[in-house]
Write a protein that holds these residues in place. Structure first.
Motif, PDB file in Angstrom:
ATOM      1  N   UNK A 151      24.548 -16.909 -25.110  1.00 44.60           N
ATOM      2  CA  UNK A 151      23.804 -15.851 -24.426  1.00 44.60           C
ATOM      3  C   UNK A 151      22.958 -14.994 -25.367  1.00 44.60           C
ATOM      4  N   UNK A 152      23.439 -14.806 -26.574  1.00 48.12           N
ATOM      5  CA  UNK A 152      22.756 -13.859 -27.466  1.00 48.12           C
ATOM      6  C   UNK A 152      21.294 -14.244 -27.720  1.00 48.12           C
ATOM      7  N   UNK A 157      15.278 -13.105 -26.746  1.00 50.89           N
ATOM      8  CA  UNK A 157      13.921 -13.508 -26.338  1.00 50.89           C
ATOM      9  C   UNK A 157      13.479 -12.758 -25.089  1.00 50.89           C
ATOM     10  N   UNK A 158      14.345 -12.708 -24.076  1.00 55.00           N
ATOM     11  CA  UNK A 158      13.984 -12.032 -22.819  1.00 55.00           C
ATOM     12  C   UNK A 158      13.689 -10.554 -23.077  1.00 55.00           C
ATOM     13  N   UNK A 159      14.595  -9.907 -23.832  1.00 54.87           N
ATOM     14  CA  UNK A 159      14.405  -8.487 -24.113  1.00 54.87           C
ATOM     15  C   UNK A 159      13.149  -8.225 -24.916  1.00 54.87           C
ATOM     16  N   UNK A 184      16.561  -2.644 -19.066  1.00 51.88           N
ATOM     17  CA  UNK A 184      17.845  -1.947 -18.895  1.00 51.88           C
ATOM     18  C   UNK A 184      18.997  -2.942 -18.755  1.00 51.88           C
ATOM     19  N   UNK A 185      18.790  -3.996 -17.940  1.00 48.53           N
ATOM     20  CA  UNK A 185      19.844  -4.990 -17.744  1.00 48.53           C
ATOM     21  C   UNK A 185      20.076  -5.826 -18.998  1.00 48.53           C
ATOM     22  N   UNK A 186      18.989  -6.137 -19.714  1.00 50.15           N
ATOM     23  CA  UNK A 186      19.139  -6.873 -20.978  1.00 50.15           C
ATOM     24  C   UNK A 186      19.930  -6.045 -21.977  1.00 50.15           C
ATOM     25  N   UNK A 187      19.633  -4.752 -22.039  1.00 53.01           N
ATOM     26  CA  UNK A 187      20.363  -3.860 -22.951  1.00 53.01           C
ATOM     27  C   UNK A 187      21.852  -3.843 -22.610  1.00 53.01           C
ATOM     28  N   UNK A 188      22.156  -3.814 -21.308  1.00 52.90           N
ATOM     29  CA  UNK A 188      23.557  -3.808 -20.880  1.00 52.90           C
ATOM     30  C   UNK A 188      24.256  -5.104 -21.296  1.00 52.90           C
ATOM     31  N   UNK A 189      23.569  -6.243 -21.121  1.00 55.86           N
ATOM     32  CA  UNK A 189      24.156  -7.527 -21.493  1.00 55.86           C
ATOM     33  C   UNK A 189      24.280  -7.664 -23.005  1.00 55.86           C
ATOM     34  N   UNK A 190      23.289  -7.133 -23.732  1.00 57.14           N
ATOM     35  CA  UNK A 190      23.374  -7.155 -25.203  1.00 57.14           C
ATOM     36  C   UNK A 190      24.588  -6.361 -25.681  1.00 57.14           C
TER      37      UNK A 190
END
Length: 356
Positions: A151-152, A157-159, A184-190
């Motif tokens: 996932x990382x 790339x997406x972020x 915001x969602x990418x930050x949460x997943x990161x």
């Protein structure tokens, strides 16, 4: 400090209940009492006992019916049950074992025999719980490696692309809001992936002498502005002259931060917002309590809140509480939770002052 085992006695004979209660408490167990089958089921739901001593002949629901119900439910099927009865017929004994009883003892019985059977069943239950814990830990470690690796890189790339697009969009562009949601969602997943990495690396400890109050205040710092913005009142009541402890300061700070963050998240939609943190010495341990006035956690959810990616009504999925628990356990400590829906939740951390 050994954990006291909770034993539920279900018997309509008051004399038998009183005798068992005195003997079991003398041996260091906690006891709960019920005097008919329906009350017994209610006590199981409220107290989640470690073992049940169950009489067969009782009003409302007999022991066979109670045992069958408990063994058919996921949450109670592994609680050991010893059936007691004045019936010594082999058919009755077989019937008790058929409905799921772990052991069967005819009245009158010698207490020494009952005590030995209790110890044996509790030892088996403890061994099973330890095995489940080890299997879960092994599966968790494997999952952490796979998730962090798979996932990382895509998240980066997406972020990265979402932030570039966001910067190029004009202030009035309606797509800018959607880009902000993606970021915001990418930050949460990161953050979740980083917690997985942290969870994996908590086996590496650097312990040094420290004051738990100092760690608490350091853990609070990142949240003070957020609490002020959200109207959350912070109260602290920390013991004077806190005894020094051997801890990994950074790891313990992470554990406390995750518990504090969970409490803040739980108060998101409540009118009364108060975060209270206390510390005191009790029975050779330092107890730290983190209490909130949030939504509270339903009783059937409490036992799962430390599972990775568990979602409650008060917070989203993650591994913050799992990480906190692991760090505290690595310090030979424990965490307990008390919660009432609509009132709030209290986490109690117990850390030994001296290494056992």
């Amino acid at each position: 400090m050994d954990k006291k085992r909770k034993i539920l006695i279900i018997d309509d004979a008051v004399d038998t209940v009183e005798l068992l209660k005195k003997r079991l408490r003398y041996e260091g167990h906690d006891t709960i009492e019920a005097y008919d089958g329906e009350e017994g089921l209610q006590m199981v739901a409220e107290h989640n006992p470690d073992l049940i001593i169950l009489d067969v002949m009782m009003p409302k629901l007999d022991g066979y019916q109670v045992c069958k119900r408990l063994k058919s439910q996921k949450n109670t099927k592994y609680i050991p049950i010893i059936m007691l009865t004045a019936k010594s017929d082999m058919g009755d004994k077989v019937k008790g074992l058929d409905v799921g009883a772990n052991d069967y003892l005819a009245k009158p019985f010698h207490y020494e025999e009952l005590s030995a059977r209790i110890k044996s069943l509790l030892a088996v239950k403890e061994a099973r719980e330890q095995l489940v814990k080890e299997e879960k830990s092994e599966a968790l470690n494997q999952m952490m490696d796979e998730v962090a690796h798979e996932i990382r890189n895509p998240l980066t790339s997406i972020g990265g692309f979402a932030r570039r697009v966001h910067q190029k969009l004009s202030a009035g562009d309606p797509n800018k809001r959607y880009m902000e949601m993606i970021i915001q969602e990418v930050t949460r997943l990161e953050k979740m992936v980083q917690q997985l990495v942290d969870l994996k690396t908590t086996v590496l400890f650097y312990k040094e002498q420290s004051n738990v109050n100092d760690i608490i205040m350091e853990a609070l710092k990142p949240f003070q502005q957020k609490c002020q913005e959200k109207g959350i009142e912070i109260e602290t009541d920390l013991l004077d002259n806190s005894p020094p402890m051997s801890v990994d300061i950074e790891h313990m700070k992470v554990a406390l931060c995750n518990l504090i963050e969970n409490s803040i998240e739980a108060m998101k939609d409540t009118l009364k917002k108060r975060l209270r943190i206390t510390s005191h010495v009790s029975d050779g341990t330092i107890e730290v309590q983190i209490a909130d006035t949030g939504k509270g956690i339903p009783k059937d959810k409490i036992k799962n809140i430390f599972d990775p990616f568990f979602t409650s009504k008060t917070s989203g999925p993650g591994v913050g509480l799992t990480l906190a628990l692991k760090i505290i356990q690595e310090h030979r400590g424990s965490v307990s939770v008390e919660s009432k829906p609509g009132i709030g939740t209290t986490f109690t951390i117990r850390l030994p002052i001296k290494r056992p």
